[in-house]
Design a protein around this motif. Structure first.
Motif, PDB file in Angstrom:
ATOM      1  N   GLY A  81     -15.551  13.774 -48.186  1.00  9.93           N
ATOM      2  CA  GLY A  81     -15.943  12.989 -47.023  1.00  9.93           C
ATOM      3  C   GLY A  81     -14.855  12.940 -45.977  1.00  9.93           C
ATOM      4  O   GLY A  81     -15.123  13.007 -44.766  1.00  9.93           O
ATOM      5  N   PHE A  82     -13.600  12.847 -46.422  1.00  9.63           N
ATOM      6  CA  PHE A  82     -12.475  12.844 -45.493  1.00  9.63           C
ATOM      7  C   PHE A  82     -12.419  14.143 -44.693  1.00  9.63           C
ATOM      8  O   PHE A  82     -12.236  14.127 -43.481  1.00  9.63           O
ATOM      9  N   THR A  83     -12.563  15.284 -45.364  1.00 13.64           N
ATOM     10  CA  THR A  83     -12.470  16.569 -44.660  1.00 13.64           C
ATOM     11  C   THR A  83     -13.608  16.732 -43.656  1.00 13.64           C
ATOM     12  O   THR A  83     -13.414  17.278 -42.566  1.00 13.64           O
ATOM     13  N   ILE A  84     -14.806  16.263 -44.002  1.00 16.71           N
ATOM     14  CA  ILE A  84     -15.945  16.363 -43.079  1.00 16.71           C
ATOM     15  C   ILE A  84     -15.725  15.477 -41.863  1.00 16.71           C
ATOM     16  O   ILE A  84     -15.910  15.901 -40.710  1.00 16.71           O
ATOM     17  N   LEU A  85     -15.337  14.224 -42.101  1.00 16.01           N
ATOM     18  CA  LEU A  85     -15.143  13.296 -40.980  1.00 16.01           C
ATOM     19  C   LEU A  85     -13.955  13.715 -40.119  1.00 16.01           C
ATOM     20  O   LEU A  85     -13.988  13.548 -38.897  1.00 16.01           O
ATOM     21  N   ARG A  86     -12.924  14.270 -40.725  1.00 15.39           N
ATOM     22  CA  ARG A  86     -11.795  14.728 -39.928  1.00 15.39           C
ATOM     23  C   ARG A  86     -12.202  15.900 -39.032  1.00 15.39           C
ATOM     24  O   ARG A  86     -11.693  16.047 -37.922  1.00 15.39           O
ATOM     25  N   SER A  87     -13.114  16.742 -39.501  1.00 21.40           N
ATOM     26  CA  SER A  87     -13.600  17.833 -38.654  1.00 21.40           C
ATOM     27  C   SER A  87     -14.332  17.286 -37.429  1.00 21.40           C
ATOM     28  O   SER A  87     -14.272  17.885 -36.348  1.00 21.40           O
ATOM     29  N   LEU A  88     -15.005  16.158 -37.586  1.00 18.22           N
ATOM     30  CA  LEU A  88     -15.642  15.508 -36.437  1.00 18.22           C
ATOM     31  C   LEU A  88     -14.608  15.016 -35.432  1.00 18.22           C
ATOM     32  O   LEU A  88     -14.786  15.143 -34.216  1.00 18.22           O
ATOM     33  N   PHE A  89     -13.523  14.445 -35.947  1.00 13.85           N
ATOM     34  CA  PHE A  89     -12.470  13.993 -35.042  1.00 13.85           C
ATOM     35  C   PHE A  89     -11.832  15.171 -34.312  1.00 13.85           C
ATOM     36  O   PHE A  89     -11.529  15.085 -33.118  1.00 13.85           O
ATOM     37  N   VAL A  90     -11.605  16.277 -35.018  1.00 10.18           N
ATOM     38  CA  VAL A  90     -11.027  17.462 -34.381  1.00 10.18           C
ATOM     39  C   VAL A  90     -11.963  17.984 -33.290  1.00 10.18           C
ATOM     40  O   VAL A  90     -11.511  18.409 -32.217  1.00 10.18           O
TER      41      VAL A  90
END
Length: 400
Positions: free
Chosen positions: A307-316
């Motif tokens: 979940g962290f990697t997916i949400l961080r991709s949204l921030f990027v």
């Protein structure tokens, strides 16, 4: 050339650039392995990782100015030719120091190449489709991050480091050749008489509160990511009692989830309010890491990490789309280079902090402290620049 034809041509070109990105990821895996095979000392591999990061931090602000001044096709071709020559030289080099120096050069050119790629997406494609184009760029980027280490590992298992470098040489050469053939006519954005220089780019970031906010938020996010990646092997192997292969599996599965998520996202991203989505994803992803530090379950830990990697991709996605709006087009490459260098500084800093704190605190405590520190940074960034968030920015609606 019509706009639709131009976009199709350039999007096809982005697929060509994935060849260079793939070779980058293979080399980033293979070179530290090669150094360890020669020396038998893990300290040399650690030094190789440091050498791979430092050149980007030091030289990207300088190289960013070249992006604004030179033709994009010329830069792509030169970058790929030099990388092909560097990868080819590694077939015969077996000295650890020379290997590390070449690793630093390839890493610097990798960062420079991706900077040119982001500049190309921002300036050469339809600006109305910027969020969608950035989504596809992340799909390509994450695809190579999965395929590159996997292919590099297979090549190392089946052959030798020389064979791996030969494949990298071929990929860089192919990317260079196809760029010469298929690169579309460049749309000029830079002005020859515009102010430039490294100090000018840093002043642009400091003077623009939206850019300053994005930079500080990104530094906080990178601090969490750097701390998490530094602690991840210890947490999985020691705390949860899993094997070292699980670290690779977890990263591969989470990256694959990001690829699928971002590919599906391209259908709806143009209707989203990225300001809200980006900031919300940043906050929730940080909370996920905080919960990872408290999770007694390994399955829960893995779900939170994904979940962290997916949400961080949204921030990027939000970061790359939003910062383009606030950087003057005539200095886009220069300011991007400076901004990326500032953000990258956080990763080695977080690794150093983890190394120091691990002497007194448990791994979970270090992770929780890292998240708490970063969320304090987020709050500071939002308070420092809150007056720039106008109603039109928040609603993200065009004016009549």
């Amino acid at each position: 050339m019509g706009l639709d034809n131009f976009n199709r041509t350039f999007q096809w070109f982005l697929a060509i650039r994935s060849l260079g990105l793939l070779a980058d990821q293979i080399a980033l895996l293979a070179i530290p392995v090669s150094i360890y095979m020669i020396t038998g000392d893990i300290a040399w591999s650690g030094m190789a990782v440091v050498v791979q990061w430092l050149p980007r931090i030091i030289f990207l602000p300088l190289l960013g100015g070249m992006i604004d001044r030179w033709k994009l096709r010329t830069q792509y071709v030169l970058i790929d030719v030099v990388r092909a020559a560097g990868a080819c030289s590694l077939i015969w080099i077996n000295q650890p120091v020379l290997l590390m120096l070449m690793a630093g050069l390839l890493s610097l050119l990798s960062g420079y190449s991706f900077l040119v790629l982001e500049y190309s997406v921002a300036t050469q494609l339809d600006k109305e489709q910027l969020a969608r184009n950035q989504s596809w760029l992340q799909v390509i980027e994450n695809s190579t991050r999965v395929a590159g280490p996997a292919l590099g590992g297979l090549l190392l298992a089946w052959g030798s480091i020389e064979g791996v470098m030969l494949v990298c040489t071929a990929l860089f050469t192919l990317a260079s050749s196809m760029t010469l053939i298929r690169f579309p006519k460049q749309q000029n954005t830079a002005k020859p008489d515009s102010p430039s220089g490294v100090f000018h780019s840093f002043r642009c970031i400091w003077a623009s509160k939206p850019l300053l906010r994005l930079t500080v938020l990104s530094m906080g996010s990178n601090f969490i990511e750097g701390a998490l990646y530094a602690l991840l092997p210890g947490l999985i192997l020691t705390q949860y009692g899993q094997g070292p292969d699980v670290v690779g599996y977890l990263n591969g599965v989470s990256a694959l989830c990001v690829i699928i998520f971002m590919a599906l996202l391209t259908r709806w991203v143009m209707q989203w309010n990225l300001v809200w989505v980006g900031n919300l994803s940043l906050a929730i992803s940080s909370l996920f890491v905080f919960w990872m530090g408290l999770s007694p379950s390994f399955v829960g830990f893995c779900l939170l990490y994904t979940g962290f990697t997916i949400l961080r991709s949204l921030f990027v996605l939000y970061l790359r789309t939003e910062r383009i709006k606030h950087i003057p087009s005539e200095n886009l490459g220069q300011v991007l280079g400076a901004m990326v260098a500032i953000i990258l500084c956080t990763i080695p800093i977080s690794g150093s902090v983890v190394a120091v704190l691990a002497e007194w605190l448990s791994m979970n405590q270090v992770l929780l402290l890292s998240v708490t520190s970063s969320m304090t940074i987020y709050a500071f960034a939002w308070l420092l620049t809150r007056q720039n968030l106008s109603l039109s920015d928040i609603q993200n609606k065009p004016k009549d």
